[in-house]
Each structure stands twice: as structure tokens, then as C-alpha cells.
Enzyme design. Structure first.
Site, PDB file in Angstrom:
ATOM      1  N   GLU A 185      67.540  57.199  47.461  1.00 36.07           N
ATOM      2  CA  GLU A 185      67.973  56.341  46.353  1.00 36.07           C
ATOM      3  C   GLU A 185      66.795  55.505  45.859  1.00 36.07           C
ATOM      4  O   GLU A 185      66.734  54.293  46.036  1.00 36.07           O
ATOM      5  CB  GLU A 185      69.156  55.479  46.827  1.00 36.07           C
ATOM      6  CG  GLU A 185      70.333  56.356  47.272  1.00 36.07           C
ATOM      7  CD  GLU A 185      71.435  55.611  48.042  1.00 36.07           C
ATOM      8  OE1 GLU A 185      71.351  54.386  48.204  1.00 36.07           O
ATOM      9  OE2 GLU A 185      72.383  56.292  48.494  1.00 36.07           O
ATOM     10  N   GLU A 218      75.521  49.362  43.695  1.00 38.45           N
ATOM     11  CA  GLU A 218      75.137  50.752  43.435  1.00 38.45           C
ATOM     12  C   GLU A 218      74.545  50.749  42.029  1.00 38.45           C
ATOM     13  O   GLU A 218      75.250  50.569  41.045  1.00 38.45           O
ATOM     14  CB  GLU A 218      76.356  51.681  43.491  1.00 38.45           C
ATOM     15  CG  GLU A 218      77.024  51.760  44.857  1.00 38.45           C
ATOM     16  CD  GLU A 218      76.353  52.773  45.800  1.00 38.45           C
ATOM     17  OE1 GLU A 218      75.418  53.474  45.371  1.00 38.45           O
ATOM     18  OE2 GLU A 218      76.777  52.842  46.965  1.00 38.45           O
ATOM     19  N   HIS A 225      69.228  54.017  52.255  1.00 39.44           N
ATOM     20  CA  HIS A 225      69.384  55.451  52.004  1.00 39.44           C
ATOM     21  C   HIS A 225      68.122  55.966  51.323  1.00 39.44           C
ATOM     22  O   HIS A 225      67.768  55.527  50.228  1.00 39.44           O
ATOM     23  CB  HIS A 225      70.624  55.726  51.151  1.00 39.44           C
ATOM     24  CG  HIS A 225      71.902  55.592  51.926  1.00 39.44           C
ATOM     25  ND1 HIS A 225      73.072  55.134  51.383  1.00 39.44           N
ATOM     26  CD2 HIS A 225      72.166  55.874  53.233  1.00 39.44           C
ATOM     27  CE1 HIS A 225      74.018  55.141  52.328  1.00 39.44           C
ATOM     28  NE2 HIS A 225      73.486  55.574  53.461  1.00 39.44           N
ATOM     29  N   HIS A 284      71.783  50.001  46.524  1.00 36.90           N
ATOM     30  CA  HIS A 284      71.893  51.451  46.676  1.00 36.90           C
ATOM     31  C   HIS A 284      71.900  52.074  45.280  1.00 36.90           C
ATOM     32  O   HIS A 284      71.863  51.371  44.272  1.00 36.90           O
ATOM     33  CB  HIS A 284      73.221  51.810  47.360  1.00 36.90           C
ATOM     34  CG  HIS A 284      73.265  51.473  48.813  1.00 36.90           C
ATOM     35  ND1 HIS A 284      73.268  52.410  49.790  1.00 36.90           N
ATOM     36  CD2 HIS A 284      73.309  50.269  49.448  1.00 36.90           C
ATOM     37  CE1 HIS A 284      73.318  51.832  50.972  1.00 36.90           C
ATOM     38  NE2 HIS A 284      73.342  50.522  50.801  1.00 36.90           N
TER      39      HIS A 284
HETATM   40 ZN   LIG Z   1      73.315  54.503  49.393  1.00 29.78          ZN
END
Ligand SMILES: [Zn+2]
Ligand SMILES: *[C@@H]1O[C@H](CO)[C@@H](O)[C@H](O)[C@H]1NC(C)=O
Ligand SMILES: *[C@@H]1O[C@H](CO)[C@@H](O)[C@H](O)[C@H]1NC(C)=O
Length: 424
Positions: free
Chosen positions: A184, A380, A181, A305
Site C-alpha cells: 500500500e 484507507e 501492509h 492504509h
Molecule cells: Zn492495509
């Protein structure tokens, strides 16, 4: 003379106009927190999310009574507020002008091209690639460059393999992918921090991690998107391949495992667009082929992420738990405890579907199901949940602390995965 100067001035003004027009700006874009108090309101918000790209739902619409942050384009504001009021949905204004925050980053967060490589600022793609390319000659026989294929705009998906030749012919393998992504930024920064620590740390635990495993690390799984966040739109998430009237698919909804069954969008303009078919994006297609070529050589798959501070494991497409969920749970417990040890950073998580939301087509699910990596985790990273406005823009001063605590977590994770007998 005068004519010449006027001409130059005119050309300069034209250039300014073009570059301003090309960069996405968020002047007077407001940010609201909205909360659905029942399923009817939730359904309305979901419909809003899927139908307008004048509204950016930063964390996605998933649960009742959960605060959802929405960026609202100025021209959309009157209708947005009226629609919320007509449907009885609660909202709070939390920011008047998103651009003011983004401007602050541009001067403090991004490293100049001239400086050396470090972890006090965020880097442009080229700078990180130049650093990666320097590693084989600095660590001959230990680091080799690897390529997980190409991006749509023909950039290399560049990574490194770290493998110490210390007698063992084949060591257990760990695969680490970050930056799928685009916005990020802490994810690639943490991946390069870990590469550097594996190569330079004098801490015995870390040196052992480097020596006892074959590491395959790709800091930028979505290089086109990352470049786009620097040149054009800081909040870009997807790839850059055109689809219909919009650009990009969500590369973490695009992997060929229960593709587009739940938690992804079929709307080309949505931030969670699954793509027209599985592996429609060159990035996921070529990286998956590379990963498949490592079948039998990698036992642990990790994806970085941000944000929300979660440790997550399969599955995203169903609340059915993986067969070895008890082992996942044990690894989860020690990892979360280890991440919290140094700075007290609090992580939570669990299986993707229950811990955050249904989301099919993610890399960790595909890797778990397709290449024999029976241990597969998504982290995350910082900051914690509800970090609107700063969520994707963690201050650069936190790159090193994030790297330190994440490496603490990985050390504990790897040790537990080893204890459970997965590294064979
Ligand atoms: Zn992500
Ligand atoms: C993980 O930790 C939780 C909370 O402390 C505990 O209830 C659970 O039994 C632990 N799971 C395993 C497999 O150790
Ligand atoms: C060595 O590294 C490990 C893993 O990051 C960490 O838990 C430990 O505290 C470090 N030891 C020292 C002496 O810094």
C-alpha cells in the site's frame, strides 16, 4: 580472448537468469471480477481464497452480491473457470496480463536514487530513511529520530518525533503509523508528506498542528515487506518471517487484542494469516512495546492504509460499538467532510466490523483498548473501492493531492478531538 569474452557473456547470462528467477512476475496472470449471489457461493469462494496461492483475492471475500477481484495464475485458469461454472458463480474477465501493468509502473512510478526527495514519485526504503535521518540536523531541537524496534530481517522501524519547544512541558500526543501492509505504497508516501508539511508549511492551521502537539510518526511499520515489494513482488502484503512452508504473517491481524477470533486466516500461506500466536511478528511486538512506552502521552492514534477511501474506527472483532461511539461518529463526520472539500474525494466508513468486514488483531483496536488512546482511526486512502489492478498502485501524480486532502482531514479530526476534550 574469445574464451574470456565467452566466459563473461556466460556469467552475464547466468546473472540475468538468477535475477529473473528471483523477481515474481505475473505474465499472463488474468484478473477476474467474481460475484457470489448467495451464502453457498460465498462459502465456496472463501474456501478457494484460503486454499490456493495460485489465486490472489485482492480485497478478500466478505459479502454476497459484492464484486470480488481475483488474480489467477495461468496454470490455474482452466480449473478456476470450471469451478466457478460448476458452482454457478458469475465472473467477468477484466485483464489478460497483469504483468503488463506492473511493468508500466516500474518506469514511471519509482524514483531514481540520484534525485532529491519529493512527493512526485515513490521511494525505496533507504531513500526515505536517509531523508528521515537528515531531519534532526535540519530542524535541531524539533525533530528527533525514534525507533519502534526492528524487523525480522533486522531493519530499523524508523520514525520521527516532532516536538516544538514552545513553553509547554508536555503536549498532547498524536501517533501515526503507515505502511504496515507492504504493497500500500500511498500510505508511507502520505505519512512523509505530512511530516514535511508539519515542518515547512506556512499555513497557520498546519503550523499550529506542528506546534501544539507531539507527533510520533512511523512511515514504514513493515520495512521488510516494503523492500520486498520493490525487489521481488509488487503485490506483497505481509511481513517476511518464514511460517511453515510460506512466508510472512499479516501484521494487521497480529496485534494482541481478540487475536485471530474473526476475519483472519490460520493458513500460513494466506494473505490474512494471523500468525502462530499474537505478536508473533517482531514488527508488531516491538512497535507495540514502543507504543506502550508512550502510554499517557498519546491521545490520538492513526493508521494509514490503502485503498477504498474509508475512515474507520473500532472495533474490528465485533459489531459491538465502542463506549464513546457518539464521539467517534462526530469526528468521523467532520473528517470525511474535510477530506472531500478540496478535490471532492468521497470517503465513507464507520466501525470496522460493519463498515468493511470483521477483522480482529488490527493496530487501531489494540491501541484503543491498551494504551488509553480513546480516539483511534484507520484511514484507507485513495483510490476508491473497486479499483482493481490500480488499487495498490495509485499513480505517483496523486501523491500530493492525496497528501493535501488527508492533511485537511487530519486538521479537522484533531480539532474535533480537541473540542470533545480528549487532549488532556
Ligand atoms: Zn492495509
Ligand atoms: C453524522 O452524520 C450523519 C449523516 O449526516 C448523521 O445522520 C449523524 O447524526 C451524524 N452524527 C453525529 C454524531 O453528528
Ligand atoms: C490551511 O490548511 C488547512 C488544513 O489542511 C486547509 O483546510 C486550509 O484550506 C489551508 N489554508 C490555506 C489558505 O491554504
Amino acid at each position: 580472448m574469445l574464451l574470456k569474452y565467452s566466459l563473461i557473456l556466460a556469467l552475464c547470462l547466468a546473472a540475468v537468469a538468477v535475477s529473473n528467477a528471483e523477481r515474481a512476475r505475473y505474465d499472463n496472470y488474468r484478473v477476474y471480477k467474481v460475484t457470489a449471489s448467495n451464502v453457498k457461493e460465498l462459502a465456496f469462494l472463501k474456501k478457494m481464497e484460503d486454499s490456493s496461492d495460485s489465486l490472489i483475492f485482492l480485497e478478500g471475500v466478505h459479502d454476497v452480491n459484492n464484486e470480488i477481484e481475483v488474480v489467477v495464475a495461468p496454470h490455474k485458469l482452466p480449473d478456476f473457470l470450471k469451478a466457478l461454472e460448476d458452482n454457478g458463480i458469475d465472473y467477468v474477465l477484466i485483464e489478460y496480463n497483469l504483468q503488463a501493468h506492473l511493468d508500466k509502473d516500474d518506469v514511471t512510478q519509482i524514483a531514481s536514487r540520484a534525485g532529491g526527495y519529493g512527493w512526485k514519485e515513490y521511494y525505496e526504503l533507504d531513500t526515505t530513511y536517509t531523508w528521515l535521518q537528515s531531519l534532526p540536523s535540519s530542524y535541531p531541537g524539533i525533530v528527533t529520530l525514534i525507533e519502534g524496534g526492528k524487523s525480522y530481517e533486522k531493519r530499523s522501524i524508523l520514525g520521527v518525533k516532532i516536538s516544538y519547544k514552545n513553553g509547554q512541558s508536555q503536549k498532547p500526543g498524536i501517533f501515526l503509523e503507515a505502511g504496515i501492509h507492504a504493497r500500500e505504497w500511498i500510505a508511507p508516501a502520505t505519512a512523509t508528506y505530512i511530516i514535511n508539511q508539519l515542518l515547512t508549511s506556512e499555513n497557520d492551521t498546519i503550523a499550529d498542528l506542528a506546534r501544539n502537539y507531539d507527533w510520533y510518526i512511523f512511515p514504514h511499520a513493515n520495512p521488510d515487506g516494503y523492500v520486498y515489494t520493490h525487489t521481488t513482488n509488487r503485490l506483497w502484503r505481509k511481513t517476511r518471517q518464514p511460517h511453515g512452508t510460506c512466508y510472512g504473517a499479516d501484521p494487521n491481524r497480529n496485534w494482541g487484542f481478540y487475536w485471530n477470533t474473526v476475519g483472519a486466516s490460520s493458513n500460513e500461506c494466506s494473505d490474512t494469516y494471523a500468525g502462530p500466536n499474537e505478536f508473533s511478528e517482531l514488527e508488531t511486538l516491538s512497535l507495540s512495546k514502543y507504543i506502550k512506552s508512550l502510554e499517557g502521552k498519546i491521545q490520538l492514534y492513526i493508521s494509514f492504509h490503502s485503498y477504498s477511501q474509508y475512515v474507520l474506527y473500532p472495533y474490528g472483532h465485533t459489531n459491538e460499538l465502542p463506549g464513546n461511539v457518539e464521539d467517534f461518529d462526530r469526528v468521523f463526520n467532520v473528517t470525511v467532510a474535510a477530506i472531500g472539500q478540496r478535490y471532492g474525494t468521497k470517503y465513507t466508513g464507520g466501525n470496522i466490523y460493519d463498515a468493511i468486514y470483521p477483522a480482529a488483531g488490527a493496530s487501531v483496536d489494540w491501541a484503543y483498548a491498551n494504551v488509553g488512546t480513546r480516539m483511534s482511526f484507520c484511514l484507507e486512502l485513495r483510490p476508491g473501492p473497486n479499483s482493481i489492478i490500480t488499487g495498490f498502485r495509485l499513480p505517483a501524480a496523486q501523491i500530493i493531492p492525496t497528501g493535501e486532502e488527508t492533511l485537511d482531514g487530519l486538521a479537522a479530526m484533531i480539532n474535533e478531538v480537541k473540542t470533545l476534550g480528549y487532549f488532556v
